[in-house]
Design a protein around this motif. Structure first.
Motif, PDB file in Angstrom:
ATOM      1  N   UNK A  19       4.739  12.255  -1.223  1.00 26.28           N
ATOM      2  CA  UNK A  19       3.654  12.802  -0.417  1.00 26.28           C
ATOM      3  C   UNK A  19       2.911  11.617   0.188  1.00 26.28           C
ATOM      4  N   UNK A  20       2.203  11.868   1.267  1.00 25.70           N
ATOM      5  CA  UNK A  20       1.413  10.798   1.887  1.00 25.70           C
ATOM      6  C   UNK A  20      -0.042  10.982   1.450  1.00 25.70           C
ATOM      7  N   UNK A  21      -0.652   9.870   1.074  1.00 23.15           N
ATOM      8  CA  UNK A  21      -2.071   9.895   0.702  1.00 23.15           C
ATOM      9  C   UNK A  21      -2.870   9.852   2.009  1.00 23.15           C
ATOM     10  N   UNK A  22      -3.070  11.021   2.582  1.00 26.48           N
ATOM     11  CA  UNK A  22      -3.692  11.080   3.915  1.00 26.48           C
ATOM     12  C   UNK A  22      -5.118  10.548   3.912  1.00 26.48           C
ATOM     13  N   UNK A  23      -5.831  10.718   2.814  1.00 26.13           N
ATOM     14  CA  UNK A  23      -7.216  10.208   2.751  1.00 26.13           C
ATOM     15  C   UNK A  23      -7.203   8.697   2.900  1.00 26.13           C
ATOM     16  N   UNK A  24      -6.298   8.064   2.112  1.00 26.76           N
ATOM     17  CA  UNK A  24      -6.205   6.603   2.161  1.00 26.76           C
ATOM     18  C   UNK A  24      -5.705   6.157   3.531  1.00 26.76           C
ATOM     19  N   UNK A  25      -4.733   6.903   4.086  1.00 26.54           N
ATOM     20  CA  UNK A  25      -4.133   6.505   5.375  1.00 26.54           C
ATOM     21  C   UNK A  25      -5.172   6.551   6.490  1.00 26.54           C
ATOM     22  N   UNK A  26      -5.917   7.638   6.533  1.00 27.93           N
ATOM     23  CA  UNK A  26      -6.880   7.777   7.643  1.00 27.93           C
ATOM     24  C   UNK A  26      -8.093   6.857   7.443  1.00 27.93           C
ATOM     25  N   UNK A  27      -8.354   6.474   6.178  1.00 28.74           N
ATOM     26  CA  UNK A  27      -9.508   5.591   5.927  1.00 28.74           C
ATOM     27  C   UNK A  27      -9.144   4.111   6.117  1.00 28.74           C
ATOM     28  N   UNK A  28      -7.835   3.807   6.134  1.00 31.80           N
ATOM     29  CA  UNK A  28      -7.411   2.392   6.175  1.00 31.80           C
ATOM     30  C   UNK A  28      -7.726   1.769   7.536  1.00 31.80           C
ATOM     31  N   UNK A  29      -7.888   0.441   7.516  1.00 35.59           N
ATOM     32  CA  UNK A  29      -8.075  -0.321   8.760  1.00 35.59           C
ATOM     33  C   UNK A  29      -6.782  -0.233   9.574  1.00 35.59           C
ATOM     34  N   UNK A  30      -6.932  -0.291  10.882  1.00 33.24           N
ATOM     35  CA  UNK A  30      -5.773  -0.257  11.793  1.00 33.24           C
ATOM     36  C   UNK A  30      -4.732  -1.334  11.404  1.00 33.24           C
ATOM     37  N   UNK A  31      -5.234  -2.539  11.056  1.00 36.73           N
ATOM     38  CA  UNK A  31      -4.316  -3.658  10.742  1.00 36.73           C
ATOM     39  C   UNK A  31      -3.489  -3.338   9.482  1.00 36.73           C
ATOM     40  N   UNK A  32      -4.124  -2.689   8.520  1.00 34.96           N
ATOM     41  CA  UNK A  32      -3.408  -2.373   7.283  1.00 34.96           C
ATOM     42  C   UNK A  32      -2.355  -1.293   7.539  1.00 34.96           C
ATOM     43  N   UNK A  33      -2.736  -0.315   8.355  1.00 35.43           N
ATOM     44  CA  UNK A  33      -1.768   0.748   8.692  1.00 35.43           C
ATOM     45  C   UNK A  33      -0.572   0.141   9.413  1.00 35.43           C
ATOM     46  N   UNK A  34      -0.879  -0.816  10.316  1.00 36.18           N
ATOM     47  CA  UNK A  34       0.210  -1.458  11.074  1.00 36.18           C
ATOM     48  C   UNK A  34       1.135  -2.230  10.131  1.00 36.18           C
ATOM     49  N   UNK A  35       0.515  -2.897   9.151  1.00 36.68           N
ATOM     50  CA  UNK A  35       1.311  -3.660   8.186  1.00 36.68           C
ATOM     51  C   UNK A  35       2.237  -2.701   7.410  1.00 36.68           C
ATOM     52  N   UNK A  36       1.693  -1.551   7.042  1.00 41.87           N
ATOM     53  CA  UNK A  36       2.470  -0.556   6.292  1.00 41.87           C
ATOM     54  C   UNK A  36       3.632  -0.047   7.147  1.00 41.87           C
ATOM     55  N   UNK A  37       3.352   0.231   8.417  1.00 40.19           N
ATOM     56  CA  UNK A  37       4.422   0.746   9.288  1.00 40.19           C
ATOM     57  C   UNK A  37       5.474  -0.333   9.553  1.00 40.19           C
ATOM     58  N   UNK A  38       5.016  -1.592   9.639  1.00 46.93           N
ATOM     59  CA  UNK A  38       5.984  -2.699   9.816  1.00 46.93           C
ATOM     60  C   UNK A  38       6.919  -2.756   8.610  1.00 46.93           C
ATOM     61  N   UNK A  39       6.339  -2.576   7.411  1.00 49.00           N
ATOM     62  CA  UNK A  39       7.155  -2.534   6.178  1.00 49.00           C
ATOM     63  C   UNK A  39       8.208  -1.440   6.269  1.00 49.00           C
ATOM     64  N   UNK A  40       7.741  -0.266   6.646  1.00 46.97           N
ATOM     65  CA  UNK A  40       8.641   0.886   6.719  1.00 46.97           C
ATOM     66  C   UNK A  40       9.781   0.599   7.703  1.00 46.97           C
TER      67      UNK A  40
END
Ligand code: VOV
Length: 249
Positions: A19-40
């Protein structure tokens, strides 16, 4: 004792539902989300190159409903490789935004119910390809585990080989009418997970899952002997769909 069916085994399988932790995802900084997507994306690229080298295969689908948000289905030569994949994934920034929802461990399996007597299946390229399949890139996935019943007069494991063969022939005949519409990957999980088999189906038209599973419910082997676990159904996650899934407006 009844004669045990002989089985051929191919690649090991891990169905990893998250499952995706949507609370954490939407609260995260743009840079952190980008880092996560780069990982993926790095993982997806790595898994694609394993598939290009025919050393395994990976399917990535979203899951509809609340049981999970997506599934990664990995096929690899060894259990160690599957373990390494999940450990590497768990250490990534991307995985920090996911919550384990369910997993299933099994191995691609073919039985000898329909085998041609006097032939060596391991010399048959079609069988070899089915044991180590490249997962289809079809629009939808459907996964569920199942057992063959062992209750009173409905005990699959007490039937003679001939009785089981006859029923499996009928099962195969129904399945064959879905050629080109549904592709099945049957994985054995006795000794590996809570059920005896995993059933993974792929289709471009999801309705064909319902048609096939419903039709099989009337066939003796499923009607009398099939016990089923939870169903998971979902849609293929292409690059475009990934953007939609994780995009924040
Ligand atoms: C998409 C179609 C399809 C087709 C063509 C197909 C054919 C065949 C054949 C020819 C064989 C036997 C030889 C082998 O290949 O192993 C099997 C084997 C098997 N199947 Fe199947 N099956 C399909 C589809 C299909 C479905 C939808 C299900 C779920 C049943 C349902 O009611 O929800 C299923 C289950 C299984 C299982 C659990 C086994 C192993 C049983 C065992 O006791 O060992 N299967 N199956």
């Amino acid at each position: 004792m009844s004669e045990a069916a002989q089985t051929l085994e191919g690649w090991y399988a891990l169905h990893d539902f998250r499952s995706i932790d949507w609370m954490a995802w939407t609260a995260a900084e743009e840079a952190e989300r980008q880092m996560a997507l780069d990982d993926l994306h790095a993982f997806l690229k790595e898994w694609q190159s394993v598939e290009d080298n025919k050393q395994g295969s990976t399917a990535f689908y979203s899951i509809v409903g609340q049981k999970a948000d997506f599934v990664l289905m990995h096929l690899r030569e060894t259990l160690d490789e599957l373990n390494a994949i999940e450990n590497a994934f768990n250490k990534s920034t991307f995985a920090q935004f996911t919550i384990p929802a369910h997993s299933y461990v099994s191995i691609v399996e073919l039985s000898n119910y329909m085998a041609q007597p006097g032939t060596d299946p391991m010399q048959n390229p079609e069988i070899l390809a089915r044991l180590k399949p490249i997962l289809p890139k079809w629009n939808h996935i459907c996964f569920y585990p199942m057992n063959k019943r062992r209750e009173g007069n409905d005990n699959w494991y007490m039937l003679s080989m001939d009785e089981r063969k006859t029923m499996m022939r009928s099962h195969g005949m129904i399945g064959r009418t879905y050629a080109g519409k549904v592709k099945q990957i049957i994985t054995g999980s006795v000794g590996f997970d809570n059920w005896e088999w995993g059933v993974t189906l792929f289709a471009d038209d999801a309705l064909q899952f319902k048609k096939l599973v419903y039709e099989m419910r009337f066939d003796e082997v499923s009607a009398r002997f099939g016990d089923f676990g939870d169903f998971y159904v979902g849609n293929r996650l292409t690059e475009e769909k990934l953007g939609e899934l994780f995009g924040i407006k």
